[in-house]
Design a protein around this motif. Structure first.
Motif, PDB file in Angstrom:
ATOM      1  N   SER A  18       0.808  -1.216   0.000  1.00 18.90           N
ATOM      2  CA  SER A  18       0.000   0.000   0.000  1.00 18.90           C
ATOM      3  C   SER A  18       0.845   1.273   0.000  1.00 18.90           C
ATOM      4  O   SER A  18       0.411   2.302  -0.515  1.00 18.90           O
ATOM      5  N   HIS A  34      -8.933  -1.577  -4.738  1.00 21.04           N
ATOM      6  CA  HIS A  34      -7.778  -1.838  -5.593  1.00 21.04           C
ATOM      7  C   HIS A  34      -8.013  -3.088  -6.429  1.00 21.04           C
ATOM      8  O   HIS A  34      -8.696  -4.028  -6.013  1.00 21.04           O
ATOM      9  N   SER A  38       1.691   1.433  -3.723  1.00 20.04           N
ATOM     10  CA  SER A  38       0.622   0.987  -4.637  1.00 20.04           C
ATOM     11  C   SER A  38       1.141  -0.022  -5.659  1.00 20.04           C
ATOM     12  O   SER A  38       0.761  -0.007  -6.826  1.00 20.04           O
ATOM     13  N   HIS A  87       0.934  -1.827 -10.773  1.00 21.87           N
ATOM     14  CA  HIS A  87       0.434  -0.781  -9.869  1.00 21.87           C
ATOM     15  C   HIS A  87      -1.061  -0.596 -10.052  1.00 21.87           C
ATOM     16  O   HIS A  87      -1.602  -0.842 -11.141  1.00 21.87           O
ATOM     17  N   ASP A  88      -1.702  -0.148  -8.987  1.00 21.05           N
ATOM     18  CA  ASP A  88      -3.065   0.370  -9.105  1.00 21.05           C
ATOM     19  C   ASP A  88      -3.199   1.549  -8.163  1.00 21.05           C
ATOM     20  O   ASP A  88      -3.111   1.410  -6.947  1.00 21.05           O
ATOM     21  N   TYR A  89      -3.389   2.731  -8.754  1.00 19.45           N
ATOM     22  CA  TYR A  89      -3.477   3.959  -7.971  1.00 19.45           C
ATOM     23  C   TYR A  89      -4.921   4.380  -7.698  1.00 19.45           C
ATOM     24  O   TYR A  89      -5.156   5.413  -7.081  1.00 19.45           O
TER      25      TYR A  89
END
Length: 287
Positions: free
Chosen positions: A11, A214, A14, A204-206
Motif C-alpha cells: 500500500s 484496488h 501501490s 500498480h493500481d493507484y
C-alpha cells in the motif's frame, strides 16, 4: 497449462508483486517484489518481502526465477534480499544496460560501476522463452515507459509492469530518461494482439475517481474496449499527444532517486563507507 498466481499488494507504493507457480512441479517465479523504505527515517525493512517468503515456504514452492519488469522508479526492489532467502535466478530485460548508463551518469556512480547488467543473473532478449517448472514463459520487450520494460507471458497470463494500468486509469508515463510515448503505443498494440482472453496483471493500481477497491487483473479484451487512454480506435498520434501533454503535468516519483540507485544494482544496497554506514545519493536539480 495454467499457473497459480498469488498477488501481494504494497500500500505504501501501490505496487503489486506476484508469486507465479507451476501446480505440477511447485516451481515458481517472483515478479517485482518490494523492499520497504522509510524515506524520512532512511530505514530499510522487509515486511512486504517477508510475506512472500512465508507464502513460498507455506506452499512448499521452489523459486527458480526472480523477474523484474524494469528498473522501477517508485519502489526499491527486494529481489536481492529474496534471492538470499529463497534462491533463484534474478532476471530483467537486456536493454537495462541503457538505463544503467543513463542513471550511472546522473548519479555519478563512477567508472567502477559496471553498466553491463552483470548485477543480474540473466538478461532476457525479446521473444526469449524460458520455463517455470513445466510452465512455458516468454519475455516480450515492451518499451516506452522505459527503454528496458519487459512483459512476461506465462501461460494465459501476462505481467505487464508499468506499460498498462487498470482500464479506468490508463497507461504509464513516458517522461523518464529514455521514455517514449510512441514506443509505448506500439508496445501496447503488441499486447493488444495477444488473445483477447489473455489475463493481464498490473504492477500498480493507484485507483481512479470511479473506484474504491484496488484491482490487479484485467484482460486484453477489456483493455481494448475500456482503457481510457488507448482503447480500440485511438490512433498513435492522438495517444502520443495525450501522453506528452499529461506527462508535462506530473511530478517526479517521490522515491525515484533512492529506488533507481538500488535497482540498477539489482536490489543490492550501496556498499558501506569507511564509517560503516550506507548512503543514498540525491542529486540536486537533475530531474
Amino acid at each position: 497449462m495454467s499457473a497459480t498466481i498469488q498477488p501481494f499488494f504494497d500500500s505504501a507504493t501501490s505496487t503489486y508483486s506476484y508469486v507465479v507457480s507451476d501446480p505440477q512441479t511447485l516451481c515458481c517465479a517472483i515478479i517485482d517484489p518490494v523492499l520497504d523504505y522509510d524515506a524520512a527515517a532512511g530505514r530499510i525493512g522487509h515486511a512486504s518481502a517477508r510475506r512472500i517468503v512465508d507464502y513460498v515456504r507455506e506452499q512448499g514452492l521452489a523459486v527458480e526465477w526472480l523477474l523484474e519488469t524494469h528498473l522501477h522508479a517508485d519502489h526499491l526492489s527486494a529481489s536481492a534480499w529474496l534471492k538470499g532467502e529463497l534462491g533463484g535466478r534474478l532476471a530483467i530485460g537486456a536493454n537495462t544496460t541503457r538505463v544503467q548508463r543513463t542513471f550511472a551518469g546522473l548519479l555519478n556512480l563512477g567508472g567502477s560501476f559496471p553498466c553491463d547488467g552483470s548485477q543480474f543473473d540473466h538478461l532476457f532478449e525479446d521473444g526469449e522463452r524460458f520455463f517455470i517448472g513445466e510452465l512455458e514463459a516468454e519475455a516480450l520487450h515492451t518499451p516506452g515507459h522505459t527503454p528496458a520494460c519487459m512483459t512476461y507471458r506465462i501461460g494465459d497470463a501476462a505481467f505487464v509492469g508499468d506499460t498498462l494500468f487498470m482500464p479506468d486509469y490508463g497507461t504509464a508515463r513516458c517522461d523518464f530518461p529514455g521514455g517514449d510515448a510512441r514506443q509505448l503505443y506500439r508496445s501496447i498494440q503488441r499486447l493488444f494482439a495477444l488473445p483477447e482472453e489473455t489475463r493481464l496483471f498490473m504492477c500498480h493500481d493507484y485507483l481512479s475517481a470511479h473506484r474504491e477497491e484496488h484491482a490487479h487483473e484485467t484482460t486484453v479484451a477489456r483493455q481494448r474496449q475500456d482503457n481510457v487512454h488507448v482503447h480500440d480506435g485511438v490512433d498513435e498520434e492522438t495517444f502520443v499527444s495525450m501522453r506528452q501533454q499529461r506527462d508535462a503535468t506530473l511530478h517526479a516519483p517521490a522515491l525515484i532517486w533512492p529506488s533507481i540507485q538500488v535497482n540498477v544494482r539489482g536490489g543490492v544496497l550501496p556498499e558501506e563507507e569507511d564509517n560503516g554506514v550506507r548512503y543514498l545519493r540525491i542529486p540536486l536539480d537533475r530531474m
